[in-house]
Enzyme design. Structure first.
Site, PDB file in Angstrom:
ATOM      1  N   HIS A 240      -7.226  -0.903  -4.091  1.00 44.60           N
ATOM      2  CA  HIS A 240      -6.025  -1.383  -3.403  1.00 44.60           C
ATOM      3  C   HIS A 240      -4.848  -0.444  -3.655  1.00 44.60           C
ATOM      4  CE1 HIS A 240      -7.674  -5.796  -3.722  1.00 44.60           C
ATOM      5  NE2 HIS A 240      -8.417  -5.015  -2.952  1.00 44.60           N
TER       6      HIS A 240
ATOM      7  N   SER B 169     -10.711  -3.009   1.759  1.00 44.58           N
ATOM      8  CA  SER B 169      -9.403  -3.388   1.230  1.00 44.58           C
ATOM      9  C   SER B 169      -8.495  -2.192   0.980  1.00 44.58           C
ATOM     10  CB  SER B 169      -9.577  -4.182  -0.072  1.00 44.58           C
ATOM     11  OG  SER B 169     -10.331  -5.356   0.153  1.00 44.58           O
TER      12      SER B 169
END
Length: 332
Positions: free
Chosen positions: A240, A188
């Site tokens: 992230h 991610s």
């Protein structure tokens, strides 16, 4: 998505452009400009290779996991036992249809203590190739295909590969600075790096796009929604954010396009006006982004390997990864 706003075909010299008629005195210059400005399309092979690598690593993880043999039975029986040693851990233990946390730790999951005190810095990279389950893997690989292939076709495998890998590293560093009580895995951070690079690519190449506001708004909404999902429990939003910021800076460095009106020397008539390949605005962003990237990585890595706890320097930052409610608590 970097083309979300669309190009003006008459400005970009694309297939629909119509240079000043061939009888016009400037038709020769317009013809060279049209040739030089048409966008080269690369063949995407690195992103598909990344997908194959991630899927292969997941299969290896499931093989090593060997649920039928190693499952303690505390959480129930293995799921999809017909898969043999590739069957999944009980859903009460891993609802994403994947291996146990001990298997992920063994194969290179990101764990702060082992990175800092066991000299296992390689986990900052290895965790990017591991996934917690089939659902986790599918979500990330679909995102990688939709985002990565388009970027690789436009900018080539070297630049996209660097953004992917360095963004994954940046996400791991920030995650390690703030999360110490759990294992983190997944691509991610690298994927958010690609999103960040798309945003900076739009900003640094602003003059060549039409519908700029619509493209910028759409991209910001997509990024905001994905970051908002990260405040749910058991989602590493620090990875992230770290990946996004790294990719954002790298986009200003690696995804710079020639300014409107630039013609390559190969296509330029002898008496043509020479125009700089990039604007002062682009050069300025390149320098600032490069300095910030070096500084952020240097500070982050020094803090990490000195054992600094990011939460002590930022008391509210833990809310960026998980916001406690009446329905759930935050463990990190």
């Amino acid at each position: 998505m970097s083309n979300a706003g669309g190009r003006d075909p008459e400005r970009s010299g694309g297939p629909d452009s119509k240079p000043n008629g061939y009888g016009h005195p400037n038709s020769r210059v317009a013809y060279y400009y049209a040739q030089a400005s048409s966008e080269e399309q690369w063949t995407s092979w690195l992103v598909p290779l990344f997908v194959v690598a991630n899927v292969s690593v997941f299969v290896i993880a499931m093989y090593v996991n060997d649920c039928p043999k190693k499952n303690s039975g505390v959480y129930g029986s293995c799921v999809a036992r017909f898969l043999g040693r590739l069957s999944f851990q009980p859903l009460r233990e891993n609802p994403l249809f994947g291996p146990s946390s001990s298997t992920l730790e063994k194969l290179g999951g990101l764990e702060w203590y082992k990175v800092v005190h066991r000299n296992q810095g390689w986990r900052l990279i290895s965790c990017v190739w591991l996934h917690a389950g089939v659902i986790h893997l599918l979500a990330n690989m679909l995102s990688l295909v939709f985002i990565g292939i388009r970027l690789e076709q436009q900018f080539g495998f070297v630049r996209v590969g660097l953004i992917y890998l360095l963004s994954g590293l940046g996400g791991s560093v920030l995650s390690s600075l703030f999360i110490r009580s759990s294992i983190s895995v997944g691509a991610s951070g690298a994927l958010f790096g690609l999103l960040g690079a798309m945003l900076s690519e739009l900003l640094t190449n602003w003059t060549i796009y039409t519908n700029k506001a619509a493209a910028l708004f759409t991209l910001i909404v997509i990024i905001a929604i994905n970051l908002a999902v990260g405040i749910l429990p058991h989602v590493d939003n620090f990875a992230h954010i770290g990946g996004f910021l790294t990719g954002f800076l790298l986009g200003f460095i690696l995804l710079v396009r020639p300014q409107f009106g630039y013609v390559s020397r190969n296509y330029r008539p002898a008496n043509a006006h020479v125009k700089s390949k990039h604007t002062a605005y682009q050069y300025g962003l390149w320098v600032v982004a490069m300095l910030l990237l070096i500084a952020v990585f240097a500070v982050g890595l020094v803090m990490l390997f000195k054992g600094e706890n990011g939460n002590e320097h930022c008391k509210w930052c833990h809310y960026l990864s998980c916001v406690p409610t009446s329905r759930w608590k935050c463990d990190n």
